[in-house]
Design a protein around this motif. Structure first.
Motif, mmCIF file in Angstrom:
data_model
loop_
_atom_site.group_PDB
_atom_site.id
_atom_site.type_symbol
_atom_site.label_atom_id
_atom_site.label_comp_id
_atom_site.label_asym_id
_atom_site.label_seq_id
_atom_site.Cartn_x
_atom_site.Cartn_y
_atom_site.Cartn_z
ATOM 1 N N GLU A 76 -6.145 -2.072 8.587
ATOM 2 C CA GLU A 76 -6.865 -2.976 7.703
ATOM 3 C C GLU A 76 -5.954 -4.027 7.102
ATOM 4 O OE1 GLU A 76 -9.061 -0.756 4.893
ATOM 5 O OE2 GLU A 76 -10.087 0.407 6.415
ATOM 6 N N HIS A 98 8.424 1.476 0.802
ATOM 7 C CA HIS A 98 7.493 0.355 0.694
ATOM 8 C C HIS A 98 8.148 -0.933 1.150
ATOM 9 C CE1 HIS A 98 6.014 -2.989 -2.019
ATOM 10 N NE2 HIS A 98 5.037 -2.806 -1.166
ATOM 11 N N SER A 121 0.431 10.177 3.208
ATOM 12 C CA SER A 121 0.240 8.745 3.052
ATOM 13 C C SER A 121 1.483 8.099 2.485
ATOM 14 C CB SER A 121 -0.946 8.455 2.137
ATOM 15 O OG SER A 121 -0.775 9.090 0.913
ATOM 16 N N LEU A 122 1.614 6.793 2.757
ATOM 17 C CA LEU A 122 2.795 6.048 2.348
ATOM 18 C C LEU A 122 2.334 4.643 2.016
ATOM 19 C CD1 LEU A 122 5.876 6.648 2.438
ATOM 20 C CD2 LEU A 122 5.893 5.452 4.568
ATOM 21 N N VAL A 123 2.719 4.114 0.876
ATOM 22 C CA VAL A 123 2.246 2.789 0.475
ATOM 23 C C VAL A 123 3.046 1.728 1.209
ATOM 24 C CG1 VAL A 123 2.112 1.190 -1.428
ATOM 25 C CG2 VAL A 123 1.431 3.546 -1.738
ATOM 26 N N VAL A 124 2.333 0.853 1.925
ATOM 27 C CA VAL A 124 3.006 -0.161 2.723
ATOM 28 C C VAL A 124 2.991 -1.513 2.029
ATOM 29 C CG1 VAL A 124 3.040 -1.267 4.954
ATOM 30 C CG2 VAL A 124 2.321 1.058 4.771
ATOM 31 N N GLU A 125 1.942 -1.784 1.283
ATOM 32 C CA GLU A 125 1.813 -3.098 0.664
ATOM 33 C C GLU A 125 0.950 -2.937 -0.565
ATOM 34 O OE1 GLU A 125 2.713 -6.481 2.416
ATOM 35 O OE2 GLU A 125 2.772 -6.645 0.233
ATOM 36 N N GLY A 167 -1.581 7.377 13.617
ATOM 37 C CA GLY A 167 -1.630 6.873 12.261
ATOM 38 C C GLY A 167 -2.660 5.793 12.069
ATOM 39 N N ALA A 168 -2.839 5.396 10.823
ATOM 40 C CA ALA A 168 -3.771 4.317 10.488
ATOM 41 C C ALA A 168 -3.312 3.669 9.193
ATOM 42 C CB ALA A 168 -5.185 4.864 10.332
ATOM 43 N N VAL A 169 -3.679 2.389 9.026
ATOM 44 C CA VAL A 169 -3.366 1.690 7.780
ATOM 45 C C VAL A 169 -4.689 1.381 7.105
ATOM 46 C CG1 VAL A 169 -2.405 -0.371 6.794
ATOM 47 C CG2 VAL A 169 -1.260 0.712 8.670
ATOM 48 N N ILE A 170 -4.869 1.913 5.898
ATOM 49 C CA ILE A 170 -6.145 1.677 5.206
ATOM 50 C C ILE A 170 -5.890 0.931 3.909
ATOM 51 C CG2 ILE A 170 -7.233 3.714 6.170
ATOM 52 C CD1 ILE A 170 -6.695 5.144 3.608
ATOM 53 N N GLY A 171 -6.909 0.190 3.467
ATOM 54 C CA GLY A 171 -6.820 -0.533 2.204
ATOM 55 C C GLY A 171 -7.718 0.132 1.179
ATOM 56 N N ARG A 196 -9.023 7.748 1.871
ATOM 57 C CA ARG A 196 -9.300 6.751 0.830
ATOM 58 C C ARG A 196 -9.693 7.453 -0.463
ATOM 59 N NH1 ARG A 196 -10.816 1.515 3.152
ATOM 60 N NH2 ARG A 196 -11.750 2.554 4.911
ATOM 61 N N VAL A 224 -6.702 2.483 12.850
ATOM 62 C CA VAL A 224 -7.342 1.423 12.066
ATOM 63 C C VAL A 224 -6.217 0.627 11.434
ATOM 64 C CG1 VAL A 224 -8.524 1.044 9.886
ATOM 65 C CG2 VAL A 224 -9.501 2.572 11.542
ATOM 66 N N ILE A 245 -10.546 8.957 7.778
ATOM 67 C CA ILE A 245 -10.114 7.784 7.019
ATOM 68 C C ILE A 245 -10.761 7.764 5.648
ATOM 69 C CG2 ILE A 245 -10.202 5.299 7.000
ATOM 70 C CD1 ILE A 245 -9.790 5.315 9.909
ATOM 71 N N HIS A 303 -0.258 3.694 4.694
ATOM 72 C CA HIS A 303 -0.201 4.162 6.073
ATOM 73 C C HIS A 303 -0.389 5.668 6.056
ATOM 74 C CE1 HIS A 303 2.040 5.725 9.617
ATOM 75 N NE2 HIS A 303 1.284 4.829 10.191
ATOM 76 N N VAL A 304 -1.381 6.124 6.794
ATOM 77 C CA VAL A 304 -1.649 7.556 6.869
ATOM 78 C C VAL A 304 -0.986 8.090 8.117
ATOM 79 C CG1 VAL A 304 -3.462 9.250 7.025
ATOM 80 C CG2 VAL A 304 -3.824 7.205 5.708
ATOM 81 N N TYR A 317 -2.371 -0.809 0.079
ATOM 82 C CA TYR A 317 -2.495 -0.521 1.508
ATOM 83 C C TYR A 317 -1.591 0.649 1.832
ATOM 84 C CZ TYR A 317 -4.892 -4.902 2.030
ATOM 85 O OH TYR A 317 -5.792 -5.916 1.928
#
Lengths: 133, 137, 184
Positions: free
Chosen positions: A110, A89, C125-129, C97-101, C154, A108, C150, C140-141, C138
């Motif tokens: 976000e 993280h 998945s990995l928690v980025v923020e 990859g993608a970053v989802i909230g 979620r 994506v 996606i 990262h997949v 947030y």
């Protein structure tokens, strides 16, 4: 089963676990070299590493079979599971803040959208505190 | 058991070598941090493999210390990561170093030359011609 | 509850002291009186010397939920590691990859942290923020195709949060998160 047979079973199980763990560590090395960007490389660094280490420690515990040192191995496994996500993280967050994440490679994104929206909002209302920092 | 040891050893070594290659290539500090974290974890696995073969329990504290070192190292580098200018993340080739050195020496010569002429004029300005006995070249 | 400042701090920190003593005893390997006493002394020294914000835990420990959480987590961990290894080893396959909230439903730091940790260790998945004040996570997949899209990613985070809440949360917290009445 006699004591000898239990010993052999434990040794075989330990060998299997050690092989699995070494394979996962090898996959982590391959992954960190092959993946396209920083965030994907972090995946390679977290998941195979954690399970790989857990398997190797289980293999070691099966081989040692004495009480004292095995508890320290449990400790190492728990530490790794608790701290690997935290390290990933922090690296990810540092990547975003220093601009090393390339949005064009992601399907994506976000987080960047939300950050830009927050910046626009902050510039529009300079007296409000940003609740998120 | 010997076959298992050999196979595990080869797998771990190859994994570590690939991670080191990424540590050399990785365009940013953070890529290198991840790669070296993987190297430290591979070291833990290797020490555990050794302890399993020899059935020694006195190297187990080494595993604890290595896992702590790996974690604290990654987090420290991530915490203090700063924005790196473009092109800083790779090793320069010999030609590039030579070209940059040549540029630097030219710039220095220019600066030295302009400084010398500047000093001569400034000397006259400030001291109205300087001492009579002064050898002026 | 005592409002005297020093006594109040001891009460909220006894769990940390117990945990540190357990860690010390594990490190030495045998459960002897000397080890436990030394562990207690060191734990006390650490908690008084290095002061950290105490964690508020208002929940209840539910054994059934905890078992379900642990079993599902173990299965997911094994599956995840082999999936990521296959992606790494398969030649000529580049993961997209993608970053989802994801907006979490609970309002506590502890559940946010637990969910973030578990989501980082399981498939894809990995928690980025993590923004603790708004409860946003947030992630990262690694491979959108492998996670099923996606929205599926979620939903899996929300499922993880639900399992954590059903293992540890008190009844009021479950009601506040909107989770009562679906399962035990």
């Amino acid at each position: 089963m006699t004591q000898d047979q239990w010993t052999t079973v434990a040794d075989v199980a330990s060998a299997v676990c050690l092989l699995g763990g070494a394979f996962l560590a090898f996959a982590a090395g391959v992954g960190v070299l092959r993946f396209p960007d920083l965030l994907a490389r972090m995946h390679a660094g977290t998941k195979p590493q954690v399970l790989g280490l857990a398997l190797v420690l289980i293999g070691l515990a099966l081989r040692l079979r004495s009480g004292g040192a095995v508890w320290a191995l449990v400790l190492v496994a728990v530490f790794q599971m608790l701290t690997a996500p935290v390290a990933a993280h922090m690296v990810g967050r540092a990547g975003y803040r220093t601009g090393k994440v390339r949005s064009d490679l992601l399907v994506v994104d976000e987080l960047t959208d939300d950050q830009e929206r927050a910046q626009v909002r902050d510039q529009g209302r300079p007296d409000d505190d940003d609740p998120r920092d | 058991m010997t076959a298992v040891v050999w196979v595990c050893g080869v797998l771990l070594t190859v994994g570590a070598v690939l991670a080191v290659v990424r540590a050399e290539k990785g365009p940013s500090m953070l890529d290198r941090t991840i790669a070296l974290d993987i190297v430290v974890t591979t070291m833990i696995a290797a020490v555990a493999l050794y302890a399993a073969i020899e059935r020694r329990t006195d190297v187990v504290p080494v595993l604890v210390v290595l896992s702590l070192v790996g974690f604290v190292g990654s987090v420290t580098i991530a915490r203090f990561a700063a924005v790196e200018p473009e092109g800083e993340g790779r090793v320069r080739t010999r030609e590039e170093i030579a070209a940059q050195e040549a540029e630097r020496m030219d710039a220095e010569d220019e600066a030295e030359g302009s400084r010398r002429t500047g000093r001569r004029e400034g000397y006259d300005e400030h001291h109205g011609g300087g001492a009579e006995g002064e050898v002026r070249g | 509850m005592s409002l005297h400042p020093r006594r109040h701090r001891w009460r909220t920190q006894w769990a940390t002291i117990v945990w540190l003593t357990v860690v010390w005893v594990f490190l030495w390997g045998d459960l002897s009186v000397g080890n436990v006493l030394a562990g207690l002394l060191i734990a006390l020294a650490v908690t008084t010397g290095l002061r950290m914000a105490p964690i508020d835990f208002h929940g209840r420990f539910r054994p059934l939920g905890f078992l379900r959480l642990s079993a599902r987590f173990a299965v997911d961990l094994v599956k995840a590691s082999f999936e990521v290894s296959l992606i790494a080893i398969r030649p000529r396959y580049v993961p997209r990859g993608a970053v989802i909230g994801v907006q979490l439903r609970s309002h506590s730091d502890l559940y946010l942290t637990l969910t973030a940790e578990l989501c980082s260790l399981v498939p894809g998945s990995l928690v980025v923020e993590a923004h603790r004040l708004t409860g946003m996570l947030y992630l990262h997949v690694l491979d959108v195709r492998q996670s099923g899209g996606i929205e599926a990613a979620r939903q899996s985070v929300l499922d993880q949060e639900e399992r954590v809440l059903r293992a540890f949360a008190s009844d009021e917290e479950l009601v506040a998160a909107g989770l009562v009445g679906v399962r035990t």
